[in-house]
Design a protein around this motif. Structure first.
Motif, PDB file in Angstrom:
ATOM      1  N   HIS A  52      31.721  13.646   7.843  1.00  0.00           N
ATOM      2  CA  HIS A  52      31.692  12.185   7.886  1.00  0.00           C
ATOM      3  C   HIS A  52      32.643  11.679   8.967  1.00  0.00           C
ATOM      4  O   HIS A  52      33.753  12.207   9.123  1.00  0.00           O
ATOM      5  CB  HIS A  52      32.112  11.594   6.540  1.00  0.00           C
ATOM      6  CG  HIS A  52      31.130  11.846   5.436  1.00  0.00           C
ATOM      7  ND1 HIS A  52      31.066  13.030   4.748  1.00  0.00           N
ATOM      8  CD2 HIS A  52      30.166  11.041   4.913  1.00  0.00           C
ATOM      9  CE1 HIS A  52      30.119  12.963   3.840  1.00  0.00           C
ATOM     10  NE2 HIS A  52      29.543  11.779   3.921  1.00  0.00           N
ATOM     11  N   LYS A  99      34.335  10.242   3.157  1.00  0.00           N
ATOM     12  CA  LYS A  99      33.647   9.724   1.979  1.00  0.00           C
ATOM     13  C   LYS A  99      34.632   9.215   0.927  1.00  0.00           C
ATOM     14  O   LYS A  99      34.349   8.263   0.192  1.00  0.00           O
ATOM     15  CB  LYS A  99      32.758  10.807   1.390  1.00  0.00           C
ATOM     16  CG  LYS A  99      31.889  10.331   0.234  1.00  0.00           C
ATOM     17  CD  LYS A  99      31.005  11.450  -0.287  1.00  0.00           C
ATOM     18  CE  LYS A  99      30.158  10.959  -1.466  1.00  0.00           C
ATOM     19  NZ  LYS A  99      29.301  12.056  -2.009  1.00  0.00           N
ATOM     20  N   PHE A 118      35.405   5.533   0.708  1.00  0.00           N
ATOM     21  CA  PHE A 118      34.392   4.564   0.263  1.00  0.00           C
ATOM     22  C   PHE A 118      34.501   4.360  -1.248  1.00  0.00           C
ATOM     23  O   PHE A 118      33.591   4.665  -2.029  1.00  0.00           O
ATOM     24  CB  PHE A 118      32.992   5.050   0.652  1.00  0.00           C
ATOM     25  CG  PHE A 118      32.705   4.928   2.120  1.00  0.00           C
ATOM     26  CD1 PHE A 118      32.003   3.839   2.622  1.00  0.00           C
ATOM     27  CD2 PHE A 118      33.171   5.877   3.017  1.00  0.00           C
ATOM     28  CE1 PHE A 118      31.750   3.709   3.976  1.00  0.00           C
ATOM     29  CE2 PHE A 118      32.923   5.764   4.374  1.00  0.00           C
ATOM     30  CZ  PHE A 118      32.219   4.675   4.858  1.00  0.00           C
ATOM     31  N   PHE A 121      28.412  -0.805   1.563  1.00  0.00           N
ATOM     32  CA  PHE A 121      29.173   0.220   2.273  1.00  0.00           C
ATOM     33  C   PHE A 121      29.108   1.555   1.537  1.00  0.00           C
ATOM     34  O   PHE A 121      28.900   2.606   2.140  1.00  0.00           O
ATOM     35  CB  PHE A 121      30.636  -0.229   2.418  1.00  0.00           C
ATOM     36  CG  PHE A 121      30.909  -1.025   3.669  1.00  0.00           C
ATOM     37  CD1 PHE A 121      31.834  -0.599   4.598  1.00  0.00           C
ATOM     38  CD2 PHE A 121      30.226  -2.216   3.918  1.00  0.00           C
ATOM     39  CE1 PHE A 121      32.080  -1.323   5.756  1.00  0.00           C
ATOM     40  CE2 PHE A 121      30.465  -2.950   5.063  1.00  0.00           C
ATOM     41  CZ  PHE A 121      31.397  -2.510   5.998  1.00  0.00           C
ATOM     42  N   CYS A 123      27.341   5.296   2.983  1.00  0.00           N
ATOM     43  CA  CYS A 123      28.358   6.155   3.606  1.00  0.00           C
ATOM     44  C   CYS A 123      27.829   7.540   3.964  1.00  0.00           C
ATOM     45  O   CYS A 123      28.406   8.211   4.820  1.00  0.00           O
ATOM     46  CB  CYS A 123      29.572   6.275   2.691  1.00  0.00           C
ATOM     47  SG  CYS A 123      29.329   7.309   1.235  1.00  0.00           S
ATOM     48  N   ASN A 168      27.089   7.532   9.815  1.00  0.00           N
ATOM     49  CA  ASN A 168      28.480   7.884   9.511  1.00  0.00           C
ATOM     50  C   ASN A 168      28.705   9.393   9.551  1.00  0.00           C
ATOM     51  O   ASN A 168      29.653   9.905   8.973  1.00  0.00           O
ATOM     52  CB  ASN A 168      28.875   7.341   8.119  1.00  0.00           C
ATOM     53  CG  ASN A 168      30.366   7.488   7.845  1.00  0.00           C
ATOM     54  OD1 ASN A 168      31.196   7.279   8.732  1.00  0.00           O
ATOM     55  ND2 ASN A 168      30.708   7.857   6.615  1.00  0.00           N
TER      56      ASN A 168
END
Length: 535
Positions: A477, A481, A484, A502, A506, A511
């Motif tokens: 990512h 992660k 989030f 969001f 993610c 992303n």
């Protein structure tokens, strides 16, 4: 062909273990799942018929004209799926199994061996993903669900030792040692089942174990016909006809049977099985089966009709494949080496048919060495990769693959002298449901690819065209992660009405990136780029 006096399971298993029963080379390999074996034993315990078997008796003086294999005892989904070749020198007449191999192998594994299949949550190349299990019978209760009356299960040694008020796991293979009824009674007494459980569970255990003893030692369950002809054509025809039921004999199995019977200088079964094992170890591993290899044989030998029909498996075609076997295997091996260098493996290829046109192209241009790294082949590799990636993302081979393989083969045959004919292939399928061009909608759909999906790496290979995927990397990512979470997002100033959005997004491609550590290492070490664009 005549019907014979039925045998008990114990008699047949004893003879299989003594290698008195063998498998002819025309037989397919073992394919039954654990669930099928458990259902077979439940059927036996309920006195359901399991159909007759067909055995083939070959006199000792004729046996050397054929190839035979032993039964598989300890099945391992990754490391042990092939039957060992039988040594018939000095033996008596050979008793081979023409129909019933799957059932007999299942009985043999359950009573004498083990079964190791992959756990769904572990990687295929992790040795711990394949725990060795044996078949057990629960003597205290019926299954909690399903339509089986007896609770058979494949368990590890550790799992089988976990006993409670409703589970006492009896190793099914141990019934072979309990030859007499009094020995069954002794086990029930010595195990404490009759003394330490309530009356109903004790009755069930008594009924289950005595029934298993009767099924294995007493009832003549193995009914069979005996064929004694030594004419291979007749035997092969019988084999094909009787194998139309059960776990259906695939056309690749038919082809392998024909090749085994008709190749003159090689053992087709061993050659093909060994080759499949070899190529699946290339790079990060592939999942090529004999179906793809045999389909590739038809395509690479320029056999006009490449469909899996019995008529195409004639002696002429089989001998043609045998004569070109070395070139066929090199072409497939080189194609997979090239595909691996693009970053693909069993984890992200949705159709193995994609390998075949590349192998055909390499064979057509003379099987050049080191095609995957040669600096003179950079442009050719770029075109092949663009075709491969586009075909993969557009699911070109998701249905009726012959409708793609034949025209692509014709184009390669006609235009390969000028390099991989990417433009000709694109033009040929333009406007069809196999078109390689990407519309705006196609591209928008690609943006919804997520972390963990096979297509995600394919898309990243386009976004990072210079990366050499033969070296270790992983998808990561851009924004972790873990960030989030509602509180963390709010702390960074994300509006409250956007937080859910969001979190939901993610894991999408926007992303995601390839590991920065890998990229930094790659640039320092190699420092050159091969540019690739989507068609």
């Amino acid at each position: 062909m005549s019907f014979q006096t039925p045998l008990t399971i114990n008699e047949v298993i004893t003879d299989i273990h003594a290698k008195k029963y063998l498998l002819p080379s025309i037989q397919r390999e073992f394919v039954w799942s654990q669930e099928q074996i458990k259902t077979l034993f439940d059927s036996l315990m309920r006195d359901y018929p399991i159909n007759a078997f067909l055995f083939w008796k070959i006199p000792k003086h004729k046996a050397s004209e054929f190839k035979f294999y032993e039964f598989l005892r300890d099945y391992h989904q990754k490391d042990n799926t092939h039957n060992p070749k039988a040594n018939i020198s000095g033996t008596d007449d050979v008793m081979a199994v023409l129909d019933g191999q799957q059932r007999l192998t299942s009985l043999y594994i359950a009573l004498k061996g083990t079964y190791a299949s992959k756990l769904s949550y572990k990687r295929w190349d992790n040795p711990q993903a394949y725990p060795k299990k044996r078949l057990y019978l629960n003597l205290l209760s019926k299954p909690e669900s399903g339509d089986c009356e007896f609770d058979f299960d494949f368990l590890t040694d550790t799992e089988s030792n976990e006993k409670d008020d409703t589970h006492h796991w009896f190793p099914v293979g141990n019934i072979l040692d309990l030859k007499e009824q009094d020995e069954v009674n002794d086990y029930l007494l010595e195990s404490g089942i009759l003394l330490n459980t309530d009356k109903e569970k004790g009755k069930f255990a008594n009924r289950a174990l005595f029934k298993l003893h009767k099924v294995i030692h007493v009832n003549p369950i193995i009914s069979y016909y005996l064929e004694q002809s030594t004419e291979l054509d007749k035997v092969l025809n019988i084999f094909i006809r009787v194998n139309s039921g059960g776990t259906t004999l695939s056309y690749s199995d038919l082809l392998l049977s024909f090749a085994t019977a008709q190749w003159e200088n090689r053992d087709a079964r061993e050659e093909i099985n060994d080759f499949v094992d070899e190529i699946n170890e290339i790079g990060h591993g592939f999942n090529i089966n004999k179906d793809i290899v045999l389909k590739a044989c038809l395509v690479l030998c320029d056999i006009e009709d490449i469909s899996f029909k019995v008529d195409n498996f004639n002696r002429t075609n089989m001998l043609k494949i045998e004569s070109q076997w070395d070139n066929i295997t090199k072409a497939i091996r080189d194609a997979l080496t090239l595909i691996s260098s693009f970053g693909f493996s069993r984890e992200n290829i949705t159709s193995n048919n994609l390998v075949i046109p590349i192998a055909y192209y390499l064979k057509t241009i003379g099987l050049p060495n080191n095609f995957d790294v040669s600096t003179s082949k950079i442009e050719d590799r770029q075109k092949i990769k663009r075709w491969f990636v586009s075909s993969l993302l557009k699911r070109v081979f998701s249905f009726a693959p012959d409708g793609v393989l034949k025209p692509v083969r014709d184009i390669i045959k006609q235009y390969s002298s000028s390099g991989f004919p990417l433009d000709k292939i694109v033009e040929r399928f333009k406007g069809t449901n196999r078109a390689l061009q990407f519309s705006e909608d196609d591209i928008n759909n690609l943006l919804y690819s997520k972390y963990g999906q096979g297509d995600t790496l394919v898309i990243l290979s386009i976004l990072y065209p210079w990366a050499d995927f033969r070296h270790n990397f992983h998808i990561d990512h851009m924004f972790p992660k873990s960030e989030f979470a509602p509180k963390k997002l709010a702390a960074t100033g994300v509006p409250e009405d956007k937080i859910t959005e969001f979190i939901e997004n993610c894991n999408y491609i926007g992303n995601l990136q390839l590991s920065k550590t890998f990229f930094y290492h790659y640039r320092l070490t190699f420092g050159y780029i091969e540019n690739t664009n989507v068609i």
